[in-house]
Enzyme design. Structure first.
Site, mmCIF file in Angstrom:
data_model
loop_
_atom_site.group_PDB
_atom_site.id
_atom_site.type_symbol
_atom_site.label_atom_id
_atom_site.label_comp_id
_atom_site.label_asym_id
_atom_site.label_seq_id
_atom_site.Cartn_x
_atom_site.Cartn_y
_atom_site.Cartn_z
ATOM 1 N N GLY A 10 0.823 -1.214 0.000
ATOM 2 C CA GLY A 10 0.000 0.000 0.000
ATOM 3 C C GLY A 10 0.852 1.258 0.000
ATOM 4 C CE LYS A 125 -1.254 -3.045 7.630
ATOM 5 N NZ LYS A 125 0.026 -3.600 7.216
ATOM 6 C CE LYS A 271 6.399 -4.866 3.466
ATOM 7 N NZ LYS A 271 4.973 -4.906 3.175
#
Ligand SMILES: Nc1ncnc2c1ncn2[C@@H]1O[C@H](COP(=O)(O)OP(=O)(O)O)[C@@H](O)[C@H]1O
Ligand SMILES: NC(=O)OP(=O)(O)O
Length: 310
Positions: A10, A125, A271
């Site tokens: 994003g 987040k 990730k």
């Protein structure tokens, strides 16, 4: 033929619709090259900055009596449509330019989460734009939001990020892949939903799209998971004078670096963990983390951090 899931970050998609379209156009070239060289490609993407911007705009309009209030899950669904639209259009244009015939489709994707997930008590987040410490403190006071420092880039609002448990549209996604369509799914990590006595219900949270992408890649039994973000490689001592590039990483090496806190929570850590979960006990699988512009070189083995079992 390899099955490849490509996850676009994003934050790597720019801040404005114009920036996003330009970045997506460039990536479309590499994605279609991947398709034309015989790979089955499924695309997922993040939505942190975009869902934050949509939510901010909708809240502003509602506070000023110009629009009804839009709950957070609806904003997540809007971000899937907005980013999916740019991806679809850019991929279709690139296919057309090469005289290739293929359907491109964005699947609005819901992902089941556990309502008891501890993440609901502890927002991690980052969403929306970056603020200075002073700006963040002022907004925290006014709105009651939580802000954290995000990987040396400034302060961002954080929202709960529960773990993805099940991709509800997985059967349809698999059917589309089998039919040879180019599918965009799991956008923004999927709209988080829970099962209630009244059926499915959206919850205000943002699932990490790298974790959902790893689940998607596993569900479709992909050979490769490629995570595209804003950096060419994963590093140790990131942003320090003695920064070191990691070209290859085994699970046990990654565990050691995680213990040494080398990967920032809320950005690089999920990730790495997503890649580890995808390759674990699968020596035939490979995960790569690299930049959006680096996809072509990464496919040629010239760029990116490769994560493997071991
Ligand atoms: N050890 C590290 N190596 C590389 N990048 C790191 C590291 N730790 C934190 N980062 C930051 O993580 C960012 C990627 O996370 P994020 O911006 O959340 O990704 P996304 O592109 O999915 O939105 C990089 O751009 C970088 O600023
Ligand atoms: N949903 C999500 O993980 O978004 P980002 O890639 O923007 O962090």
């Amino acid at each position: 033929m390899a099955k490849v899931v490509v996850a676009l970050g994003g934050n790597a998609l720019g801040k404005t619709p114009e920036e996003q379209l330009e970045l997506v156009k460039n990536t479309a070239w590499s994605l279609i090259s991947l398709v034309s060289s015989g790979n089955q490609v499924v695309i997922s993407h993040g939505n942190g900055p975009q869902v934050g911007a949509i939510n901010l705009g909708m809240n502003y309009a509602a506070e000023n009596g110009k629009a009804p209030a839009f709950p957070f899950p609806e904003c997540g669904a809007m971000s899937q449509g907005y980013i999916g639209y740019h991806l679809q259009q850019s991929l279709q244009n690139e296919l057309h330019r090469r005289w290739m015939n293929k359907n491109v489709v964005t699947m609005v994707t819901q992902v089941a989460v556990d309502p008891k997930d501890q993440a609901f008590e502890n927002p991690t987040k980052p969403v929306g734009d970056f603020y200075t410490k002073e700006q963040a403190e002022a907004i925290e006071k006014e709105k009651g939001y939580t802000f954290v420092e995000d990987a040396g880039r400034g302060y961002r609002q954080v929202v709960p990020s529960p773990l993805p448990k099940r991709i509800l549209e997985i059967d349809s996604i698999n059917k589309l892949i089998e039919a040879g369509d180019l599918v965009i799914a799991g956008g923004g990590g999927g709209v988080p939903v829970i099962f209630t006595d009244d059926g499915l219900q959206g919850v205000p949270a943002v699932i990490d799209k790298d974790r959902t992408s790893a689940l998607l890649a596993d569900n479709i039994d992909a050979d490769k998971l490629i995570i595209l973000t804003a950096v060419d490689y994963v590093y140790v001592h990131y942003n320090q004078p003695d920064q070191k590039t990691l070209k290859k990483l085994t699970i046990s090496e990654a565990k050691k670096y995680i213990d040494e806190k080398e990967f920032a929570a809320g950005s690089m850590l999920p990730k790495i963990e997503a890649c580890m979960s995808f390759v674990k006990d699968h020596p035939d699988r490979e995960a790569i983390i690299t930049s959006l512009s680096g996809l072509k070189d990464a496919l040629a083995g010239k760029l990116g951090t490769v994560i493997v079992d071991g």
